[in-house]
Motif scaffolding. Structure first.
Motif, mmCIF file in Angstrom:
data_model
loop_
_atom_site.group_PDB
_atom_site.id
_atom_site.type_symbol
_atom_site.label_atom_id
_atom_site.label_comp_id
_atom_site.label_asym_id
_atom_site.label_seq_id
_atom_site.Cartn_x
_atom_site.Cartn_y
_atom_site.Cartn_z
ATOM 1 N N GLN A 151 -0.812 -0.096 7.865
ATOM 2 C CA GLN A 151 -1.552 -0.341 6.635
ATOM 3 C C GLN A 151 -2.972 -0.824 6.908
ATOM 4 O O GLN A 151 -3.884 -0.561 6.116
ATOM 5 C CB GLN A 151 -0.812 -1.382 5.776
ATOM 6 N N ALA A 152 -3.175 -1.503 8.028
ATOM 7 C CA ALA A 152 -4.492 -2.069 8.329
ATOM 8 C C ALA A 152 -5.428 -1.067 8.982
ATOM 9 O O ALA A 152 -6.584 -0.918 8.582
ATOM 10 C CB ALA A 152 -4.332 -3.292 9.229
ATOM 11 N N SER A 177 0.944 -1.076 0.000
ATOM 12 C CA SER A 177 0.000 0.000 0.000
ATOM 13 C C SER A 177 0.950 1.083 0.000
ATOM 14 O O SER A 177 1.296 1.737 0.901
ATOM 15 C CB SER A 177 -0.796 0.012 1.243
ATOM 16 N N LYS A 213 -0.098 4.877 1.461
ATOM 17 C CA LYS A 213 -1.364 4.134 1.463
ATOM 18 C C LYS A 213 -2.067 4.307 0.134
ATOM 19 O O LYS A 213 -1.957 5.344 -0.486
ATOM 20 C CB LYS A 213 -2.257 4.630 2.587
ATOM 21 N N TYR A 237 -1.004 -8.758 2.231
ATOM 22 C CA TYR A 237 -2.334 -8.519 1.653
ATOM 23 C C TYR A 237 -2.628 -7.026 1.546
ATOM 24 O O TYR A 237 -3.242 -6.568 0.575
ATOM 25 C CB TYR A 237 -3.402 -9.228 2.484
ATOM 26 N N SER A 238 -2.202 -6.253 2.534
ATOM 27 C CA SER A 238 -2.419 -4.803 2.469
ATOM 28 C C SER A 238 -1.715 -4.196 1.272
ATOM 29 O O SER A 238 -2.306 -3.417 0.510
ATOM 30 C CB SER A 238 -1.891 -4.136 3.747
ATOM 31 N N TYR A 268 -8.586 -11.457 5.964
ATOM 32 C CA TYR A 268 -7.794 -10.277 6.319
ATOM 33 C C TYR A 268 -8.326 -9.621 7.596
ATOM 34 O O TYR A 268 -7.550 -9.269 8.496
ATOM 35 C CB TYR A 268 -7.794 -9.259 5.178
ATOM 36 N N SER A 303 -0.462 -10.305 7.032
ATOM 37 C CA SER A 303 -1.388 -9.191 6.906
ATOM 38 C C SER A 303 -0.803 -8.088 6.041
ATOM 39 O O SER A 303 -1.493 -7.513 5.189
ATOM 40 C CB SER A 303 -1.724 -8.646 8.297
ATOM 41 N N LYS A 357 -7.139 -5.913 0.942
ATOM 42 C CA LYS A 357 -7.616 -5.863 2.324
ATOM 43 C C LYS A 357 -9.036 -6.393 2.469
ATOM 44 O O LYS A 357 -9.495 -6.664 3.582
ATOM 45 C CB LYS A 357 -7.525 -4.430 2.850
ATOM 46 N N LYS A 364 -3.089 -4.578 -2.114
ATOM 47 C CA LYS A 364 -4.413 -3.961 -2.271
ATOM 48 C C LYS A 364 -5.538 -4.986 -2.169
ATOM 49 O O LYS A 364 -6.519 -4.948 -2.895
ATOM 50 C CB LYS A 364 -4.523 -3.225 -3.616
#
Length: 329
Positions: A273-274, A5, A329, A230-231, A241, A227, A236, A234
């Motif tokens: 990122q989450a 991200s 992000k 996956y962030s 997640y 995690s 999420k 892109k």
């Protein structure tokens, strides 16, 4: 050990060199004075202890992966890599990474850990550092990662480019490197990312936590790595997640006593990122911890040497600055 991200994908894809030619200081949020003090002391330690060849004379400071982390630590503070006070230090690390690369297959170092972090450093340096060798080295490094995945029946990576098994730590490292390279304008097939994430998901249990080579034995550090992948990809909204985020949030007080700085490096990025509010809570705790453990000379201690510990600790604080494309992000 260290996704985008990562960056504004469209902008960097169309003009990969525009971002890094001008590293502007983030203005939206004030930088805590404690962070700036720690970071400045840490960089001075790295600069003063660097060997002439660009590496560090300690237990792991000659590993290309550690040199790559140190490169990132300088750039993550917004240091000018061409004319600033640390320009020579940054250029030495780039020289070391490129000279450590094999001509025949693009492999950097003697393990995929080293190769992955070195590739990430080259990707984040591409366009920022005035060195035409970086593009060639980065392309070769990415080709090595992709060819190793093609030979791996699990779709991931392990210690050697020829490994037939995989684990989430080394695989996560390669995924982040590929995403950083792609955002820098280097071709990376979507199918490679999709296959890699499929392997990562095979190691995620029903609570969202990740294991090392399977769903068993889940750990917080491994979950942060999964995690983050996956962030940065892109994804999420992908299955599992949200559960991973809940698992990390539930374990926000956790500290990895065996892989302290490796954990902090990944946990900071995964939470940022989450969910930025969760990251802020964790970041305040991390600042207190690192402030209490930084040595008088600016280093942090660890069983892998001060170069690795210091660079990784600094990178866990670097989200306070957000200069690197991978932190966007």
């Amino acid at each position: 050990m260290f996704h985008k991200s990562i960056s504004l994908l469209l902008t960097l894809t169309l003009a990969p060199q525009l971002w890094a030619q001008s590293i502007d200081r983030r203005q939206e949020d004030p930088i805590p004075a404690t962070v700036e003090t720690m970071y400045t002391r840490g960089l001075k330690l790295l600069a003063s202890s660097q060997a002439a060849n660009g590496s560090w004379p300690d237990s792991s400071g000659t590993y290309p992966g550690v040199v790559g982390l140190a490169t990132l630590a300088f750039l993550a503070h917004g240091e000018d890599p061409n004319h600033g006070p640390y320009a020579k230090n940054i250029q030495r690390t780039i020289d070391y990474l490129i000279e450590s690369q094999r001509d025949d297959n693009g492999y950097i170092g003697t393990s995929m850990y080293n190769h992955g972090f070195a590739t990430l450093a080259l990707a984040e340096s591409y366009g920022a550092v005035e060195d035409p060798r970086i593009e060639k080295a980065l392309n070769k490094a990415v080709e090595l990662i992709l060819s190793a995945q093609k030979r791996n029946p699990k779709g991931g990576w392990r210690y050697s480019p020829d490994s037939k098994d995989a684990d989430t730590t080394i695989s996560g490292c390669q995924i982040v490197a590929l995403l950083a390279a792609r955002n820098a304008g280097i071709p990376v097939p979507d199918s490679a990312i999709e296959r890699a994430l499929k392997y990562m998901s095979s190691c995620r249990d029903t609570t969202g936590a990740y294991g090392y080579t399977s769903r068993g034995g889940a750990k917080v550090t491994l979950t942060a790595i999964g995690s983050l992948c996956y962030s940065l990809a892109k994804m999420k909204d992908a299955k599992g997640y949200a559960k991973s985020l809940r698992y990390l949030t539930k374990n926000i007080e956790y500290r990895d006593t065996h892989y302290t700085y490796y954990f902090e490096y990944y946990m900071s990025q995964a939470l940022f990122q989450a969910d930025e509010e969760t990251w802020k809570l964790w970041n305040s705790q991390n600042i207190r911890l690192l402030s209490a453990t930084q040595q008088q000379n600016g280093s942090w201690l660890g069983n892998r040497g001060p170069a690795y510990s210091t660079a990784s600790a600094l990178l866990s604080l670097a989200l306070n600055y957000r200069y690197l494309p991978i932190y966007e992000k």
